[in-house]
Design an enzyme around this catalytic site. Structure first.
Site, PDB file in Angstrom:
ATOM      1  N   SER A  67       0.869  -1.189   0.000  1.00  0.00           N
ATOM      2  CA  SER A  67       0.000   0.000   0.000  1.00  0.00           C
ATOM      3  C   SER A  67       0.897   1.228   0.000  1.00  0.00           C
ATOM      4  O   SER A  67       2.081   1.138   0.363  1.00  0.00           O
ATOM      5  CB  SER A  67      -0.842  -0.014   1.284  1.00  0.00           C
TER       6      SER A  67
ATOM      7  N   TYR B  25      -2.302  -1.330  10.407  1.00  0.00           N
ATOM      8  CA  TYR B  25      -2.248  -1.439   8.938  1.00  0.00           C
ATOM      9  C   TYR B  25      -0.896  -0.935   8.421  1.00  0.00           C
ATOM     10  O   TYR B  25      -0.247  -1.581   7.608  1.00  0.00           O
ATOM     11  CB  TYR B  25      -3.400  -0.631   8.348  1.00  0.00           C
TER      12      TYR B  25
HETATM   13  P1  NAD Z   1     -11.534  -6.042  -0.217  1.00  0.00           P
HETATM   14  O1  NAD Z   1     -12.161  -5.964   1.136  1.00  0.00           O
HETATM   15  O2  NAD Z   1     -12.357  -5.862  -1.421  1.00  0.00           O
HETATM   16  O3  NAD Z   1     -10.730  -7.378  -0.386  1.00  0.00           O
HETATM   17  C1  NAD Z   1     -10.055  -8.011   0.670  1.00  0.00           C
HETATM   18  C2  NAD Z   1     -10.024  -9.475   0.355  1.00  0.00           C
HETATM   19  O4  NAD Z   1      -9.385 -10.145   1.449  1.00  0.00           O
HETATM   20  C3  NAD Z   1     -11.435 -10.051   0.219  1.00  0.00           C
HETATM   21  O5  NAD Z   1     -11.444 -10.997  -0.832  1.00  0.00           O
HETATM   22  C4  NAD Z   1     -11.652 -10.734   1.559  1.00  0.00           C
HETATM   23  O6  NAD Z   1     -12.552 -11.796   1.477  1.00  0.00           O
HETATM   24  C5  NAD Z   1     -10.230 -11.215   1.835  1.00  0.00           C
HETATM   25  N1  NAD Z   1      -9.999 -11.561   3.227  1.00  0.00           N
HETATM   26  C6  NAD Z   1     -10.239 -10.819   4.332  1.00  0.00           C
HETATM   27  N2  NAD Z   1      -9.945 -11.532   5.432  1.00  0.00           N
HETATM   28  C7  NAD Z   1      -9.505 -12.750   5.003  1.00  0.00           C
HETATM   29  C8  NAD Z   1      -9.074 -13.924   5.653  1.00  0.00           C
HETATM   30  N3  NAD Z   1      -9.040 -14.013   6.986  1.00  0.00           N
HETATM   31  N4  NAD Z   1      -8.720 -14.977   4.893  1.00  0.00           N
HETATM   32  C9  NAD Z   1      -8.788 -14.925   3.541  1.00  0.00           C
HETATM   33  N5  NAD Z   1      -9.176 -13.827   2.877  1.00  0.00           N
HETATM   34  C10 NAD Z   1      -9.542 -12.762   3.607  1.00  0.00           C
HETATM   35  O7  NAD Z   1     -10.352  -4.962  -0.154  1.00  0.00           O
HETATM   36  P2  NAD Z   1      -9.272  -4.499  -1.230  1.00  0.00           P
HETATM   37  O8  NAD Z   1      -9.279  -3.033  -1.181  1.00  0.00           O
HETATM   38  O9  NAD Z   1      -9.446  -5.193  -2.508  1.00  0.00           O
HETATM   39  O10 NAD Z   1      -7.928  -4.975  -0.518  1.00  0.00           O
HETATM   40  C11 NAD Z   1      -7.063  -5.935  -1.066  1.00  0.00           C
HETATM   41  C12 NAD Z   1      -5.636  -5.635  -0.646  1.00  0.00           C
HETATM   42  O11 NAD Z   1      -5.253  -4.388  -1.205  1.00  0.00           O
HETATM   43  C13 NAD Z   1      -5.456  -5.510   0.870  1.00  0.00           C
HETATM   44  O12 NAD Z   1      -4.231  -6.098   1.245  1.00  0.00           O
HETATM   45  C14 NAD Z   1      -5.411  -4.014   1.067  1.00  0.00           C
HETATM   46  O13 NAD Z   1      -4.686  -3.664   2.218  1.00  0.00           O
HETATM   47  C15 NAD Z   1      -4.702  -3.579  -0.192  1.00  0.00           C
HETATM   48  N6  NAD Z   1      -4.879  -2.155  -0.520  1.00  0.00           N
HETATM   49  C16 NAD Z   1      -6.124  -1.662  -0.797  1.00  0.00           C
HETATM   50  C17 NAD Z   1      -6.232  -0.312  -1.107  1.00  0.00           C
HETATM   51  C18 NAD Z   1      -7.556   0.314  -1.444  1.00  0.00           C
HETATM   52  O14 NAD Z   1      -7.627   1.547  -1.545  1.00  0.00           O
HETATM   53  N7  NAD Z   1      -8.607  -0.431  -1.654  1.00  0.00           N
HETATM   54  C19 NAD Z   1      -5.107   0.511  -1.122  1.00  0.00           C
HETATM   55  C20 NAD Z   1      -3.868  -0.041  -0.829  1.00  0.00           C
HETATM   56  C21 NAD Z   1      -3.766  -1.377  -0.539  1.00  0.00           C
END
Ligand code: NAD
Length: 257
Positions: free
Chosen positions: A139, A152
């Site tokens: 991130s 985080y």
């Molecule tokens: P999201 O909530 O859409 O996806 C998260 C995924 O992780 C989902 O598929 C969920 O089911 C899964 N998950 C959660 N707990 C779990 C567990 N215990 N076991 C297995 N799977 C689990 O969110 P996202 O935004 O797509 O996030 C995905 C990644 O991207 C994360 O690591 C997040 O930190 C990172 N990220 C997101 C953003 C953003 O702005 N959305 C920015 C930077 C980084």
């Protein structure tokens, strides 16, 4: 770019960025293994849809990324893992002196520890196959901090550090390890933060998006899951074979500030 014959395991891929990456890797020809901790018909239906649309083989495996043994079992059950995308992640926003211990533990387990377990299980397979890509979804918070996101930010800085170590340990193998650092992407994880932020700042949805969320994203646009998928496909290409141990920001200029 053809990834035909490669198998990609993407943790946390039944929604958001993980699902976007799964689609793009499948469109590039990789067989994909989707994952989350649920076991619903709709989870398996996503794999069926990807297989039907792209012609690759796709399966969904339930495994809870907060549990080390299930992380390792996911890789074993996948049977092959040429491309490992450590993406599963959760968020919790709270001042550190009030931060619930169970939330801290869950974020460190899912956002950081899971990548240790999956990587440990996948590297021997990659070495045996003679090719591998480890792609960690960190991130902008792996490179900078924000208040109230202690767990985080700690987990994301941790995964950036672990990425560098894995790259050094695999430097003489045809394996690379890199971290993608997205800025804000409009996924369920970010959607979930909007109502509280609207209440906290007494703002409407659009104002929260523009003035709070995208405040530090100079492009004033969300990155998209397709762009992140494209970045993952690039990291799997021959052009990226000497890119290892580094971070690629997809953040509209956030970390240039
Ligand atoms: P999201 O909530 O859409 O996806 C998260 C995924 O992780 C989902 O598929 C969920 O089911 C899964 N998950 C959660 N707990 C779990 C567990 N215990 N076991 C297995 N799977 C689990 O969110 P996202 O935004 O797509 O996030 C995905 C990644 O991207 C994360 O690591 C997040 O930190 C990172 N990220 C997101 C953003 C953003 O702005 N959305 C920015 C930077 C980084």
């Amino acid at each position: 770019m053809s990834l035909t014959g490669k198998t990609a395991v993407i943790t946390g891929s039944n929604s958001g960025i993980g699902l976007g990456i799964a689609w793009e890797l499948a469109r590039a020809g990789a067989d994909v293994v989707l994952n989350s901790f649920t076991d619903r018909d709709e989870d398996h239906a996503i794999a069926t849809e990807i297989a039907q649309e792209t012609g690759v083989s796709a399966q969904y495996i339930k495994a809870d990324m907060s549990k080390g043994d299930e992380c390792r079992a996911l890789i074993e059950q996948a049977g092959a893992c040429d491309i490992l995308v450590n993406n599963a992640g959760i968020q919790y926003v709270c001042p550190i002196d009030e931060f619930p211990v169970d939330k801290w533990d869950a974020i460190i387990a899912i956002n950081l520890n899971s990548a240790f377990h999956t990587t440990a299980a996948a590297l021997p397979m990659m070495r045996k196959a003679g090719w591998g890509r480890v792609i960690n979804i960190a991130s902008a918070h792996g490179l900078t901090a924000s208040p109230y996101k202690a767990a985080y930010v700690a987990a994301k800085h941790g995964i950036v550090g672990m990425t560098k170590t894995v790259a050094l340990e695999t430097a003489r193998d045809p394996i690379t390890a890199n971290a993608i650092c997205p800025g804000y992407v409009l996924t369920p994880l970010v959607e979930a933060q909007i109502p509280d932020t609207m209440e906290k700042y007494d703002m409407g949805r659009e104002e929260v998006i523009e003035k709070v969320m995208l405040e530090r994203q100079p492009s004033k646009e969300f990155a998209t899951v397709e762009q992140l998928g494209g970045t993952a496909v690039f990291l799997c290409s021959d052009a990226a074979a000497q890119i290892t141990g580094t971070t690629i920001s997809v953040d509209g200029g956030w970390t240039a500030l």
